[in-house]
Design an enzyme around this catalytic site. Structure first.
Site, PDB file in Angstrom:
ATOM      1  N   GLU A 169      -7.426  -8.810 -23.293  1.00  0.00           N
ATOM      2  CA  GLU A 169      -8.819  -8.864 -23.710  1.00  0.00           C
ATOM      3  C   GLU A 169      -9.067 -10.062 -24.605  1.00  0.00           C
ATOM      4  O   GLU A 169      -8.193 -10.532 -25.327  1.00  0.00           O
ATOM      5  CB  GLU A 169      -9.209  -7.592 -24.435  1.00  0.00           C
ATOM      6  CG  GLU A 169      -8.508  -7.429 -25.750  1.00  0.00           C
ATOM      7  CD  GLU A 169      -8.968  -6.214 -26.514  1.00  0.00           C
ATOM      8  OE1 GLU A 169      -9.529  -5.302 -25.892  1.00  0.00           O
ATOM      9  OE2 GLU A 169      -8.762  -6.186 -27.721  1.00  0.00           O
TER      10      GLU A 169
ATOM     11  N   CYS B 183     -12.150 -14.696 -30.096  1.00  0.00           N
ATOM     12  CA  CYS B 183     -10.988 -13.985 -30.638  1.00  0.00           C
ATOM     13  C   CYS B 183      -9.981 -13.850 -29.495  1.00  0.00           C
ATOM     14  O   CYS B 183     -10.266 -13.178 -28.499  1.00  0.00           O
ATOM     15  CB  CYS B 183     -11.450 -12.619 -31.149  1.00  0.00           C
ATOM     16  SG  CYS B 183     -10.118 -11.581 -31.704  1.00  0.00           S
TER      17      CYS B 183
ATOM     18  N   CYS C 158       1.111  -4.974 -27.865  1.00  0.00           N
ATOM     19  CA  CYS C 158       1.746  -5.390 -29.119  1.00  0.00           C
ATOM     20  C   CYS C 158       2.864  -4.415 -29.454  1.00  0.00           C
ATOM     21  O   CYS C 158       2.682  -3.207 -29.339  1.00  0.00           O
ATOM     22  CB  CYS C 158       0.731  -5.440 -30.255  1.00  0.00           C
ATOM     23  SG  CYS C 158       1.460  -6.041 -31.798  1.00  0.00           S
TER      24      CYS C 158
ATOM     25  N   CYS D 234       1.248  -0.659 -35.584  1.00  0.00           N
ATOM     26  CA  CYS D 234       0.381  -0.301 -36.727  1.00  0.00           C
ATOM     27  C   CYS D 234      -0.427   0.954 -36.345  1.00  0.00           C
ATOM     28  O   CYS D 234      -1.001   1.002 -35.247  1.00  0.00           O
ATOM     29  CB  CYS D 234      -0.575  -1.441 -37.062  1.00  0.00           C
ATOM     30  SG  CYS D 234       0.280  -2.988 -37.393  1.00  0.00           S
TER      31      CYS D 234
ATOM     32  N   CYS E  24      -4.167   0.923 -35.025  1.00  0.00           N
ATOM     33  CA  CYS E  24      -4.485  -0.068 -34.009  1.00  0.00           C
ATOM     34  C   CYS E  24      -4.393   0.486 -32.591  1.00  0.00           C
ATOM     35  O   CYS E  24      -3.381   1.061 -32.206  1.00  0.00           O
ATOM     36  CB  CYS E  24      -3.536  -1.249 -34.178  1.00  0.00           C
ATOM     37  SG  CYS E  24      -3.720  -2.462 -32.881  1.00  0.00           S
TER      38      CYS E  24
ATOM     39  N   CYS F  46      -9.643  -4.568 -32.316  1.00  0.00           N
ATOM     40  CA  CYS F  46      -8.371  -4.925 -31.704  1.00  0.00           C
ATOM     41  C   CYS F  46      -7.861  -3.959 -30.623  1.00  0.00           C
ATOM     42  O   CYS F  46      -7.551  -2.813 -30.894  1.00  0.00           O
ATOM     43  CB  CYS F  46      -7.396  -4.960 -32.877  1.00  0.00           C
ATOM     44  SG  CYS F  46      -5.813  -5.527 -32.545  1.00  0.00           S
TER      45      CYS F  46
HETATM   46  S1  SF4 Z   1      -2.783  -4.509 -35.818  1.00  0.00           S
HETATM   47 FE1  SF4 Z   1      -2.292  -4.051 -33.672  1.00  0.00          FE
HETATM   48  S2  SF4 Z   1      -2.212  -6.009 -32.659  1.00  0.00           S
HETATM   49 FE2  SF4 Z   1      -2.097  -6.398 -34.860  1.00  0.00          FE
HETATM   50  S3  SF4 Z   1       0.131  -6.419 -35.325  1.00  0.00           S
HETATM   51 FE3  SF4 Z   1      -0.549  -4.319 -35.658  1.00  0.00          FE
HETATM   52  S4  SF4 Z   1      -0.157  -3.286 -33.700  1.00  0.00           S
HETATM   53 FE4  SF4 Z   1      -0.138  -5.485 -33.302  1.00  0.00          FE
END
Ligand code: SF4
Length: 358
Positions: free
Chosen positions: A103, A120, A127, A131, A134, A349
């Protein structure tokens, strides 16, 4: 206690794209290998400067070469878009050559300096950092994007904006993925974006956001690039940060802040700390005090981002955010507050890819 074993997240498997449909100048270079170099420069100009919609319009190139490029490297993007209701945000899903979808988001906003069009970009498909706030993390991790695939996201919006006479003014590496896990491709894409003969986007208009990988923060300081560094902080104690961001178990706050100090010492550039505010988790006055202490005497500002999402985690009430902000400001910390762009299309995100997967 960390929520995950970070070592499992730092394993990056690379898979080569097989047939990248985004503009790939490496492929064009190969196709034009037997030609004088100026033919390559003409092809480059046709895309970056003239934004031609078909190779046949690149009339500086002989017909034979135009046909070859049309056949082997057509100017096309495999994409799907979702537009926000207020028209300030456009989120696109771009398909890579191997079928993976990433995206990219265009944020259109007016500032005192005029209209800004910020793209962006994603640096990875998915990823591995985990986190907890996220959506990208929940979608899993596929692979690093190539430099061309990152540039291709900006090129997509460059073409998109062409008809309205607008151009991409800023680029932020804040989409899917941790840019510093894909360091060399990210740096090489920044150089292309910055190149006057290519995208010609000033380095100061490019920002890279990391969850906090100290050695790469220090490495960035030695790249001689004037780009902006943003650190996704979200907590000021190791206990809380490790519970939100597994990366903190491997690189605790002391290591992170030491690297930021070294970065500032070398570049003399102000660092942005992003702080996603989550109701009842990191939004208290006490946490604001801890944050102010952590950032004392650091050349920086804090960008408060009210959590944008659904489920158990929620955004704090406006008065809580105000109080948090005033604690920081009273301690002399500069604060900005990000508008939640395009909430109607899940413009935070990784959210669109995640909902599509579901
Ligand atoms: S916020 Fe999401 S995209 Fe960013 S480092 Fe953490 S897991 Fe990865």
């Amino acid at each position: 206690m960390p929520l995950f074993n970070i070592s499992a997240f730092l394993i990056v498997k690379l898979r080569k794209p097989v047939n990248n449909k985004l503009m790939d100048f490496e492929k064009i270079k190969t196709l034009l290998a037997g030609q004088p170099y100026y033919r390559y420069l003409q092809a480059q100009k046709a895309i970056y400067r003239d934004t031609v919609s078909s190779w046949q319009s690149a009339t500086a190139l002989p017909k034979k070469i135009r046909d070859l490029l049309e056949q082997e490297a057509p100017i096309e993007f495999d994409f799907e878009t979702v537009k926000s209701v207020d028209r300030s945000t456009l989120k696109a899903l771009l398909k890579m050559g191997d079928g993976l979808v990433v995206e990219t988001v265009l944020l259109r906003h007016t500032t005192r300096a005029g209209q800004r069009n910020t793209v962006c970009v994603s640096s990875q498909a998915g990823c591995p950092m985990g986190c907890i706030f996220c959506r990208t993390a929940k979608a899993g991790y596929e692979r690093n994007l190539t430099s061309s695939e990152i540039e291709g996201q900006v090129l997509f919006f460059k073409y998109f904006l062409k008809n309205s006479g607008a151009r991409v003014s800023n680029v932020v590496y804040m989409g899917m993925g941790e840019p510093f896990l894909n360091y060399s491709n990210v740096i090489s894409s920044i150089r292309v974006l910055n190149d006057r003969e290519k995208f010609d986007i000033g380095a100061r208009k490019i920002s890279v956001s990391t969850c906090g990988i100290p050695d790469k923060i220090e490495k960035l300081a030695s790249e001689n690039l004037q780009v902006n560094l943003a650190v996704s902080l979200n907590a000021a104690t190791d206990k809380l940060r490790s519970s939100l961001m597994p990366v903190n178990s491997k690189y605790p706050l002391k290591m992170l802040m030491d690297s930021v100090r070294k970065y500032i010492g070398k570049t003399n550039r102000r660092v942005m700390f992003e702080y996603i505010m989550i109701e009842g988790i990191n939004d208290g006055a006490q946490q604001a005090e801890e944050l102010a202490l952590l950032l004392k005497e650091i050349l920086c500002f804090v960008n408060l981002i009210p959590f944008n999402g659904t489920g158990k985690l929620k955004s704090p009430q406006e008065d809580v955010i105000k109080k948090f902000r005033s604690v920081l400001e009273k301690k002399g910390i500069a604060v900005t507050q990000r508008h939640s762009y395009g909430q109607d299309i899940s413009a935070a995100c990784g959210q669109l890819v995640y909902s599509n997967k579901k």
